[in-house]
Design an enzyme around this catalytic site. Structure first.
Site, short mmCIF file in Angstrom:
data_model
loop_
_atom_site.label_atom_id
_atom_site.label_comp_id
_atom_site.label_asym_id
_atom_site.label_seq_id
_atom_site.Cartn_x
_atom_site.Cartn_y
_atom_site.Cartn_z
N ILE A 83 -4.13 4.59 0.75
CA ILE A 83 -4.60 4.94 2.09
C ILE A 83 -5.71 5.97 2.01
O ILE A 83 -6.67 5.94 2.78
CB ILE A 83 -3.44 5.49 2.94
CG1 ILE A 83 -2.34 4.45 3.07
CG2 ILE A 83 -3.93 5.91 4.32
CD1 ILE A 83 -1.03 5.01 3.62
N PHE A 115 0.84 -1.19 0.00
CA PHE A 115 0.00 0.00 0.00
C PHE A 115 0.88 1.25 0.00
O PHE A 115 2.07 1.20 0.32
CB PHE A 115 -0.95 0.01 1.20
CG PHE A 115 -0.24 0.11 2.53
CD1 PHE A 115 0.00 1.34 3.12
CD2 PHE A 115 0.19 -1.04 3.19
CE1 PHE A 115 0.65 1.44 4.35
CE2 PHE A 115 0.85 -0.96 4.42
CZ PHE A 115 1.07 0.29 4.99
N CYS A 116 0.26 2.37 -0.38
CA CYS A 116 0.93 3.68 -0.37
C CYS A 116 -0.14 4.75 -0.21
O CYS A 116 -1.28 4.44 0.10
CB CYS A 116 1.75 3.88 -1.65
SG CYS A 116 0.77 3.78 -3.17
N THR A 117 0.22 6.00 -0.44
CA THR A 117 -0.72 7.10 -0.17
C THR A 117 -1.94 7.04 -1.06
O THR A 117 -3.08 7.02 -0.58
CB THR A 117 -0.01 8.45 -0.35
OG1 THR A 117 1.17 8.48 0.44
CG2 THR A 117 -0.94 9.60 0.07
N CYS A 170 2.51 1.81 -4.96
CA CYS A 170 2.36 0.37 -4.76
C CYS A 170 1.97 -0.33 -6.06
O CYS A 170 2.26 -1.51 -6.25
CB CYS A 170 1.38 0.05 -3.64
SG CYS A 170 -0.22 0.84 -3.74
#
Length: 315
Positions: free
Chosen positions: A211, A182-184, A189
């Site tokens: 996220i 996952f990433c922002t 990702c």
């Protein structure tokens, strides 16, 4: 940045799309002209592999931008994430030409072909609750410092360019496991899962919309995200429901600061914080004090603040 009491005045749009853009250079000026005309600020990155960025403006201005993007041949439908800000979170508008829209520095990575399996926010908790799943946060250490998913591995990278090297050292540990990344907002990702699959790790998943989409859609009481999510604008962080968070930014090192950082005796507004105090000299801090005095004077006189945006969106 703490949310102001008034209703949000600005729509914030985070977007990206991996797409084959034949002549991305020609897209720059029309995009910049539209954004300047509509009063939009922020950063958009254009590359042969697609578009990435975050911008803010009135709801009508953002609608105009989305309509413009819909007319670009070959771009398709970008991944859009909307949130709001009580104050303009950017200081200027930039449209940059780049080699990559998110810089990994590895040739031949094509997320359009090799990216892992998307997981909707509503299904993410079930995946990361599985004890056989390895959860990896693909963001950098200054982002993970203020919030991440419970149980996630933090690679402690300073830039996304370091992620492939970190991964290479752990390929044997990941083989035969389910890997959830996952990433922002989803872009890093997406590229990271493509890289991992090209290294022979097949059972790879990533959080669709990142996220930001998770915090928007998953109820607070069901959330497994702890803390706040760093964002690349003057809000600094957001929480559940994409409400403006409590984090602020150290103007010396650009590290996000939580309440405990700001009560440290190493913190001085615009000058130092616990994360950078010992890495800076007295001469550095005196320069920062001079800059801080300029900032305070500009605020008093209602002039533009002489500091840049927090960080580039492709960091």
């Amino acid at each position: 940045m703490t949310a102001a009491s008034q209703s949000p005045r600005y729509t914030v749009l985070a977007l990206y799309r991996f797409a084959h853009l034949e002549n991305h250079e020609a897209l720059r000026e029309p995009l910049l002209e539209l954004c300047q005309r509509e009063g939009i600020r922020g950063t958009l990155l254009l590359a042969h592999e697609g578009i990435n960025g975050t911008v803010a403006g009135s709801a009508e201005a953002i609608e105009a931008l989305v309509a413009h993007l819909a007319m670009i041949p070959g771009l398709g439908q970008p991944d859009y994430k909307y949130s709001h800000a009580s104050e303009m979170p950017f200081r200027r508008m930039k449209v940059r030409l780049k080699k990559e829209i998110v810089t990994m520095g590895v040739e031949g990575i094509d997320p359009r072909v090799h990216a892992g399996t998307y997981v909707e926010p509503r299904d993410w908790n079930a995946l990361i609750s599985d004890p056989d799943t390895v959860i990896i946060d693909t963001r950098n250490r200054y982002e993970t410092a203020i919030g991440t998913f419970k149980g996630a591995i933090d690679p402690e990278t300073d830039t996304f360019r370091s992620f492939p090297e970190w991964t290479q050292e752990r390929l044997d540990e990941l083989r035969g496991r389910k890997v959830a990344m996952f990433c922002t907002g989803g872009i890093r990702c997406e590229k990271a899962t493509a890289y991992l699959r090209q290294q022979g790790i097949e059972d790879v998943f990533h959080l669709k919309g990142g996220i930001l989409k998770y915090l928007e859609e998953v109820p607070r009481e069901e959330s497994r995200f702890e803390g706040e999510c760093f964002v690349f604008d003057e809000r600094v962080s957001v929480g559940h429901g994409l409400e403006e968070g409590e984090a602020e930014l150290c103007r010396a090192c650009r590290h996000p600061l939580l309440a405990e950082d700001r009560v440290s005796n190493l913190f001085e507004e615009g000058v130092s914080c616990p994360h950078c105090y010992h890495d800076r000299t007295d001469a550095d801090r005196e320069r920062y004090r001079q800059r801080q005095r300029q900032v305070e004077q500009a605020l008093k006189e209602g002039r533009p603040i002489p500091i840049g945006d927090p960080l580039d969106a492709d960091a």
